[in-house]
Design a protein around this motif. Sequence first.
Motif, PDB file in Angstrom:
ATOM      1  N   GLY A   1       0.821  -1.215   0.000  1.00  0.00           N
ATOM      2  CA  GLY A   1       0.000   0.000   0.000  1.00  0.00           C
ATOM      3  C   GLY A   1       0.847   1.255   0.000  1.00  0.00           C
ATOM      4  N   LEU A   2       1.925   1.235   0.764  1.00  0.00           N
ATOM      5  CA  LEU A   2       2.773   2.424   0.843  1.00  0.00           C
ATOM      6  C   LEU A   2       3.736   2.507  -0.340  1.00  0.00           C
ATOM      7  N   ALA A   3       4.121   1.368  -0.870  1.00  0.00           N
ATOM      8  CA  ALA A   3       4.982   1.388  -2.058  1.00  0.00           C
ATOM      9  C   ALA A   3       4.250   2.002  -3.251  1.00  0.00           C
ATOM     10  N   ALA A   4       2.930   1.919  -3.242  1.00  0.00           N
ATOM     11  CA  ALA A   4       2.149   2.479  -4.355  1.00  0.00           C
ATOM     12  C   ALA A   4       2.165   4.002  -4.365  1.00  0.00           C
ATOM     13  N   ILE A   5       2.556   4.577  -3.259  1.00  0.00           N
ATOM     14  CA  ILE A   5       2.597   6.043  -3.178  1.00  0.00           C
ATOM     15  C   ILE A   5       3.798   6.559  -3.965  1.00  0.00           C
ATOM     16  N   GLU A   6       3.543   7.477  -4.908  1.00  0.00           N
ATOM     17  CA  GLU A   6       4.613   8.046  -5.732  1.00  0.00           C
ATOM     18  C   GLU A   6       4.865   9.509  -5.413  1.00  0.00           C
TER      19      GLU A   6
END
Lengths: 405, 405
Positions: free
Chosen positions: A336-341
Motif C-alpha cells: 500500500g505504501l509502495a504504491a505512493i509516488e
Amino acid sequence: MQDSTQLSTPERPHHSLAAGLCLGAALLMAGGAQAWDGLVEKQVFEMDAYTTRGGETIADLAVGWEAYGTLNEARNNAILITHFFSGTSHAAGRYEEEGPAGYWDSIIGPGKPLDTDEYYIIASDTLVNLNAHAPNVTTTGPASLHPETGEPWGLDFPVVTIGDFVDVQKALLESQGIERLHAVMGASMGALQAYEWASTYPDRVERLIPVIGAGEADPWLLATLAAWAAPIRVDANWNGGDYYDGEPPLDGLREALKLVTLNANHWQWANETFDRSWADEQADPARDLDARYAIEQTLDDIAAARAEQADANHLLYLVRANQTFMAGHGESLEAGLAAIEAPTLMLYSEDDLVFAPQSVKRTAELIGADGTPVELIPLAGTRGHLDGVVAIDQAGDRLRAFLAE
Amino acid sequence: MQDSTQLSTPERPHHSLAAGLCLGAALLMAGGAQAWDGLVEKQVFEMDAYTTRGGETIADLAVGWEAYGTLNEARNNAILITHFFSGTSHAAGRYEEEGPAGYWDSIIGPGKPLDTDEYYIIASDTLVNLNAHAPNVTTTGPASLHPETGEPWGLDFPVVTIGDFVDVQKALLESQGIERLHAVMGASMGALQAYEWASTYPDRVERLIPVIGAGEADPWLLATLAAWAAPIRVDANWNGGDYYDGEPPLDGLREALKLVTLNANHWQWANETFDRSWADEQADPARDLDARYAIEQTLDDIAAARAEQADANHLLYLVRANQTFMAGHGESLEAGLAAIEAPTLMLYSEDDLVFAPQSVKRTAELIGADGTPVELIPLAGTRGHLDGVVAIDQAGDRLRAFLAE
C-alpha cells in the motif's frame, strides 16, 4: 457574506456525477483573481447513489464541503484538506465575521503557507461525520434517513472505510473538473485519507502531507479506538443502535468524547493547564463521591458541548473506519505504501498517544523504500497528538516551500 | 501447606488493637530460622472500629494480609509492601503449589533482593480493594455488609483516602508489635501509600521505595482516573451504586477495567504483542460492526475475567482515594514531601502513561530539597507504567544494596 469568487450552489442542487462535471465547467467561468476574504459558505455535494468498496449501495448521498481561494483555469491548483476524527470540513476562514475560525486557519489564507491567493483549497465532510447534527455539517450515515423507508438507517448503514471517504471526495472533485491534486493534506484521520488518496490514485496526487497519522491503524490504535466506542455500547439508551425515535445515548456519547479529548492530548498539557482545584469549592472530593476536580469538570463540559452536535452511531462507524485502515486497503502495508509516488512531507509528534511515533516512522520508511522522497518532521509542543492541529503553524515555512517544490 | 514459621490465625480471631499486641508477643515465640518455602496463607486482620481521617467510623473492619519470611526478635526486619490499584496483598509466593505467584515474586523470596531469609515481608489488602469477590481477598468497602443493617454499605460507605489505607496498615503492624519498618515499598497506588507512610510517620519508616508513582495525583492522573470511573456510571445497572440486590453493572465494570489495562500499558507493548488479526477469522471488521480485532478480544477477555472478582463501587472508591492523594494530605505537596526523612529509592518509567515522569521527577526533587537522600532510577521495558510491576527484577541488585545500606 460570501465572497463572489467562492464556489456557490445557492439552491443546493442535486449533483449526480454528471451534473457535477457541468458545475465544474460553470466554475471555470466564475473564477477570478479577487482575494479570498475569509468568509466561507458551506456547500453540499450530492450523489444519486454511491457504491462502497465493500459493494453496498448508499442512495441519495450528501456531504458538505467548503473551499478557500480560486480554482485556476487549468484546474491544477487544488489542495484537498481531509479532516480528523471529530472534525469537519471547516479547515479555515469563518462562516460569519465573528464566528470561530477553521482548525487550520493559521496556515490557510491569503499569504499564508497554504496561500489562497495561489491555491484552491477544498475540504469536505466525511461520510459518517461525527457532528451529524451540527448546523454547518452535511454527512450521510446511520443518522441519515434511508431513502426507501424514510427512517434513519441506524446500524443498517453499511460499514464504510477510509477508502469510501476518499472515493466520495474523488467524485466531489471530479464534479468540479479537478483530475489532479496539487497536494492532499490531513491530520490524524485526515492523514489516513491522504495516504489512501496517494496510494489508490497515485496519478492524481502530486504532493502528500500526512500530519499525525500512520499508514495503518496499528494494534495500539485498534485498542484505543475500541475504548472510545465502549461507553456508547454500555449506555442502555444506545439500544443496539436503534435510538432515533427515543432518547439518544448521550451519557455514553459524552464519555466517549471525553476519552477522545484526553487521548488526543498529553500529560504535559493537563499538568501545565490545570492544578488540583476542585470544580466546586464547596464540594470536597474527599467528602463526596460525586464531587469533581476542575479538570474533570472542564473535560465533562467540552464533551457535553460536543455531544449535542454529534451522533453516537456515527462515532461507532468512525471508529470502525479508522480501525480498518491500511493504506491501499490491500494485502499488506508494504504494498500500500509502495504504491505512493508523490513526494511526501510528514509531520508528527513524539508525544503522540494515539498514533505511535514508531508506526509513523515505519510508514515513512516504507514510503521511501522505493525512492519516493519522504521528509519526516517532528512537531514541538505540549499537546501530544493535538499539536498536529493546534500547533501546525510551526511547520508553516516548510509547508510553503514543499508546496512550491 | 503452610510453613510453621508463618504467622497463623487459624480461626480468624477478632483482633482488636489490644489483641493484636498480644498476638505480636505470641509471634515472638513462634519465630525461627526456618526458610520460607514460598507457600502463603492469606490471613485476616480485624478491627472493632476504625475512624477515618475524615472522621467517619467504620465498624467491624477487616482486611486480608500475608507475609513472607520471619519477624525477628527485635521486630525490626519488617518490610511493608503496599499494592497497586487493581492488586491485592499477594506480592510473592503461592497459595498452593501450582497456583500463580505473587506479582513481585521475582524480587521477594529466599536469596532474592527482598530476601525472606533476612526480612519479614508483609502485605495487606487495602480498604475498598477492587477484588472484593476474590477468594483470597478480604477488604472492607461498599460491598461489605453494614454491621447495623446487615445490608451492603453501598455509597453510604465513607470516602476513604490513601491515608486511611496507611492507618489500617499501621494498626495491623502494631498488632504484631512492629513499630518501625525497615522499608516500605509499593508500585503505583502502592507508591502513594509508601509516600504517605514516610510523610505521616517519618519516625516509623527507615527506607522508602516508591515505584511508578508520584507524591500527589497530578491533573493528568485526576482525569485518567475519572475516565476509568465513567463506564460504570454510564451502566444503568450501577443504579447510583445501589445494585447489590440486583444485577451488578458488569458491562461498565469490564469497560473500566479494559481502560485500566490499556492505560497501564504502552503502545510499544501493543504493537510488539499484537498485529491486525481479527478476533474471529470468519468475522471481518470491515463487514460487521460487531466484529473485533484480536487485541480487542484479548483486552475484553482480560477485563471480563477481572470483573468477575471485582466490585464496581469499590473501583469508584479506589478512583477517589487515588484522586485525593497528596503526600501528607496537608496544605501543600512541598510540605508533605519535606516531612519525609527516610532515604528514598524511586523507580519509574519514562513511558509511564498514568504517572507522568515529570511529576515523578518533581517528587524526587521535593523529597531531596532538605537533604534527604533520593535516588531516581528509570526502568527499561515496553510496558510503560506496568514495567514497575512486570519488569521490576531489573532493579534487583540496587534494591538489595539499598536495603542493606
